[in-house]
Design a protein around this motif. Structure first.
Motif, PDB file in Angstrom:
ATOM      1  N   SER A 141      41.995  32.844  51.491  1.00 16.76           N
ATOM      2  CA  SER A 141      40.711  32.555  50.708  1.00 16.76           C
ATOM      3  C   SER A 141      39.664  33.495  51.643  1.00 16.76           C
ATOM      4  O   SER A 141      39.959  33.870  52.691  1.00 16.76           O
ATOM      5  N   GLY A 142      38.478  33.683  51.061  1.00 13.44           N
ATOM      6  CA  GLY A 142      37.538  34.422  51.854  1.00 13.44           C
ATOM      7  C   GLY A 142      36.251  34.216  51.030  1.00 13.44           C
ATOM      8  O   GLY A 142      36.045  33.672  49.964  1.00 13.44           O
ATOM      9  N   THR A 143      35.272  35.186  51.624  1.00 14.19           N
ATOM     10  CA  THR A 143      33.812  35.135  50.738  1.00 14.19           C
ATOM     11  C   THR A 143      33.786  36.528  50.193  1.00 14.19           C
ATOM     12  O   THR A 143      34.038  37.456  50.757  1.00 14.19           O
ATOM     13  N   VAL A 144      32.852  36.562  49.130  1.00 14.76           N
ATOM     14  CA  VAL A 144      32.825  37.805  48.214  1.00 14.76           C
ATOM     15  C   VAL A 144      31.638  38.445  48.874  1.00 14.76           C
ATOM     16  O   VAL A 144      30.797  37.906  49.249  1.00 14.76           O
ATOM     17  N   ILE A 145      31.769  39.736  49.227  1.00 13.96           N
ATOM     18  CA  ILE A 145      30.702  40.395  49.805  1.00 13.96           C
ATOM     19  C   ILE A 145      30.368  41.695  49.080  1.00 13.96           C
ATOM     20  O   ILE A 145      29.169  42.175  49.010  1.00 13.96           O
ATOM     21  N   LYS A 146      30.995  41.938  48.067  1.00 11.51           N
ATOM     22  CA  LYS A 146      30.579  42.979  47.078  1.00 11.51           C
ATOM     23  C   LYS A 146      31.385  42.717  45.891  1.00 11.51           C
ATOM     24  O   LYS A 146      32.441  42.810  45.909  1.00 11.51           O
ATOM     25  N   VAL A 147      30.626  43.155  44.638  1.00  8.91           N
ATOM     26  CA  VAL A 147      31.511  43.012  43.325  1.00  8.91           C
ATOM     27  C   VAL A 147      31.382  44.267  42.498  1.00  8.91           C
ATOM     28  O   VAL A 147      30.214  44.912  42.613  1.00  8.91           O
ATOM     29  N   GLY A 148      32.373  44.567  41.928  1.00 14.23           N
ATOM     30  CA  GLY A 148      32.469  45.915  40.825  1.00 14.23           C
ATOM     31  C   GLY A 148      31.400  45.621  39.662  1.00 14.23           C
ATOM     32  O   GLY A 148      31.027  44.430  39.636  1.00 14.23           O
ATOM     33  N   SER A 149      31.159  46.789  39.108  1.00 16.14           N
ATOM     34  CA  SER A 149      30.019  46.580  38.130  1.00 16.14           C
ATOM     35  C   SER A 149      30.398  45.713  37.002  1.00 16.14           C
ATOM     36  O   SER A 149      29.430  45.269  36.320  1.00 16.14           O
ATOM     37  N   GLY A 150      31.712  45.480  36.747  1.00 19.08           N
ATOM     38  CA  GLY A 150      32.163  44.803  35.562  1.00 19.08           C
ATOM     39  C   GLY A 150      32.273  43.397  35.641  1.00 19.08           C
ATOM     40  O   GLY A 150      32.579  42.485  35.052  1.00 19.08           O
ATOM     41  N   VAL A 151      32.224  42.922  37.042  1.00 20.34           N
ATOM     42  CA  VAL A 151      32.232  41.392  37.477  1.00 20.34           C
ATOM     43  C   VAL A 151      30.785  40.646  37.294  1.00 20.34           C
ATOM     44  O   VAL A 151      30.024  40.998  37.671  1.00 20.34           O
ATOM     45  N   THR A 152      31.118  39.606  36.387  1.00 17.07           N
ATOM     46  CA  THR A 152      30.160  38.683  36.125  1.00 17.07           C
ATOM     47  C   THR A 152      30.458  37.263  36.552  1.00 17.07           C
ATOM     48  O   THR A 152      29.352  36.794  36.852  1.00 17.07           O
ATOM     49  N   HIS A 153      31.300  37.081  36.869  1.00 18.25           N
ATOM     50  CA  HIS A 153      31.640  35.373  37.054  1.00 18.25           C
ATOM     51  C   HIS A 153      31.870  35.098  38.578  1.00 18.25           C
ATOM     52  O   HIS A 153      31.839  34.036  38.977  1.00 18.25           O
ATOM     53  N   LEU A 154      31.585  36.423  39.279  1.00 19.07           N
ATOM     54  CA  LEU A 154      31.408  36.048  40.857  1.00 19.07           C
ATOM     55  C   LEU A 154      30.433  36.816  41.292  1.00 19.07           C
ATOM     56  O   LEU A 154      29.748  37.871  40.762  1.00 19.07           O
ATOM     57  N   LYS A 155      29.712  36.469  42.633  1.00 16.36           N
ATOM     58  CA  LYS A 155      28.540  37.189  43.134  1.00 16.36           C
ATOM     59  C   LYS A 155      28.719  37.279  44.622  1.00 16.36           C
ATOM     60  O   LYS A 155      29.423  36.289  45.164  1.00 16.36           O
ATOM     61  N   PRO A 156      28.077  38.226  45.494  1.00 22.44           N
ATOM     62  CA  PRO A 156      28.163  37.871  46.798  1.00 22.44           C
ATOM     63  C   PRO A 156      27.748  36.696  47.537  1.00 22.44           C
ATOM     64  O   PRO A 156      26.923  36.003  47.092  1.00 22.44           O
ATOM     65  N   GLY A 157      28.745  36.230  48.448  1.00 19.56           N
ATOM     66  CA  GLY A 157      28.443  34.889  48.985  1.00 19.56           C
ATOM     67  C   GLY A 157      29.190  33.528  48.236  1.00 19.56           C
ATOM     68  O   GLY A 157      29.483  32.480  48.988  1.00 19.56           O
ATOM     69  N   ASP A 158      29.841  34.174  47.324  1.00 22.79           N
ATOM     70  CA  ASP A 158      30.888  33.154  46.555  1.00 22.79           C
ATOM     71  C   ASP A 158      32.173  32.913  47.547  1.00 22.79           C
ATOM     72  O   ASP A 158      32.808  34.062  48.136  1.00 22.79           O
ATOM     73  N   ARG A 159      32.541  31.409  47.653  1.00 23.40           N
ATOM     74  CA  ARG A 159      33.769  31.491  48.336  1.00 23.40           C
ATOM     75  C   ARG A 159      34.757  31.252  47.315  1.00 23.40           C
ATOM     76  O   ARG A 159      34.850  30.572  46.338  1.00 23.40           O
ATOM     77  N   VAL A 160      35.991  32.060  47.783  1.00 23.52           N
ATOM     78  CA  VAL A 160      37.162  32.135  46.676  1.00 23.52           C
ATOM     79  C   VAL A 160      38.697  31.847  47.011  1.00 23.52           C
ATOM     80  O   VAL A 160      38.642  32.089  48.444  1.00 23.52           O
TER      81      VAL A 160
END
Length: 324
Positions: A40-59
């Motif tokens: 598990s980890g934390t999102v720090i950057k998302v690709g241009s097509g990613v809509t369901h996740l944002k930086p800071g989300d725990r996954v």
């Protein structure tokens, strides 16, 4: 894709096996490889097509990602796709590292009340969900779980959750059987040097009748034999543990009693249900984690797992994180 700062990564028996032996079956380590696939980890950057996740989300991260939309993916059994990417299965790198990039569709947002550690435990938990689904565990089932390691234990947790009336667990180790009791096993049997038939007869003795379902989590020849003898006629034996390529089993006994023998390969479609179960507090996986190490002490963590101490060893990859 998303870039993640990793948080918790569990050590699996397969990680230790690759480290010690350099291969599992046809999967051979030919080049240096990063281990780890329970994470598990934390999102720090998302690709241009990613809509369901944002930086800071725990996954929580599902480690198996199909590379193409083949017939297995179309039928919902993407785990069987021959070209699947899978963390820490050669030649694919795992995620036991500080930063890691993964397909966004296989990263699942964790609710606030589900910890990173629980998020990492979804991977072994998924094996239990997939095995119990394949076994057909349902209301009132009597279930025999062979082996009380981490995978045996998650099968106990999920079988009880799916309505099993009685679950019996066998193992060589008294301490592991104590852990099985802790997570919900109704009966335990410590195996010493009984024959497979004797083990089967003890299982029937404690349950009061033969189990409709056996979930074999060791891969040991004698245990598979016991699993066949123990399973009630018309019942199902699911083989989860993997041992030698060739195993001698009483196949005629299984055939004439219509015992269905099913295999499993990892899991599919399990992360959403696991997250729901954890968020609603319907299951408790916290007792599974017995040891925790920072990433700097990875070798010590692997040595601990190799010695068979405790149950699940968890590594913490984020040095800035101060949570307990």
């Amino acid at each position: 894709e998303v870039l993640l700062r990793m948080h918790s990564v569990g050590i699996c028996g397969s990680d230790v096996h690759y480290w010690q032996h350099g291969r599992i079956g046809d999967f051979v380590v030919k080049d240096p490889m990063v281990l780890g696939h329970e994470a598990s980890g934390t999102v720090i950057k998302v690709g241009s097509g990613v809509t369901h996740l944002k930086p800071g989300d725990r996954v929580a991260i599902e480690p198996g990602v199909p590379r193409e939309m083949d017939e297995f993916c179309k039928s919902g059994r993407y785990n069987l796709s021959p070209t699947i990417f899978f963390c820490a299965t050669p030649p694919d790198d795992g995620n036991l590292c500080r930063y890691y990039k993964h397909s966004a569709s296989y990263c699942y947002k964790l609710p606030d009340n589900v910890t990173f550690e629980e998020g990492a435990l979804i991977e072994p938990l998924s094996v239990g969900i997939h095995a119990c689904r394949r076994a057909g565990v349902t209301l009132g089932s009597k279930v025999f779980v062979s082996g009380s390691g981490p995978i045996g234990l998650v099968n106990v947790i999920i079988a009880k959750m799916m309505g099993a009336a009685a679950v019996v667990v066998t193992d060589l180790s008294a301490s592991r059987l104590q852990k099985a009791k802790e997570v919900g096993a109704d009966f335990t049997i410590q195996v010493k040097n009984e024959t497979p038939q004797e083990v089967a007869s003890k299982v029937e003795g404690v349950l009061g009748s033969m189990p409709e379902i056996t979930i074999e989590c060791t891969g040991v020849q004698a245990c598979i034999q016991a699993g066949i003898y123990a399973t009630r006629s018309g019942g199902t034996l699911v083989l989860v543990g993997l041992g030698p390529d060739m195993v001698t089993v009483p196949i005629v006994n299984a055939a004439v009693r219509e015992v269905d023998i099913r295999g499993i390969f990892r899991y599919c479609n399990t992360w959403p249900v696991a997250i729901t179960l954890l968020a609603s507090k319907q299951i408790n996986v916290k007792p599974l984690v017995t040891h925790r190490f920072p990433l700097e002490k990875a070798l010590e963590a692997f040595e601990t797992t190799k010695r068979g101490e405790g149950v699940k060893v968890m590594l913490k990859c984020d040095p800035t994180d101060q949570s307990p």
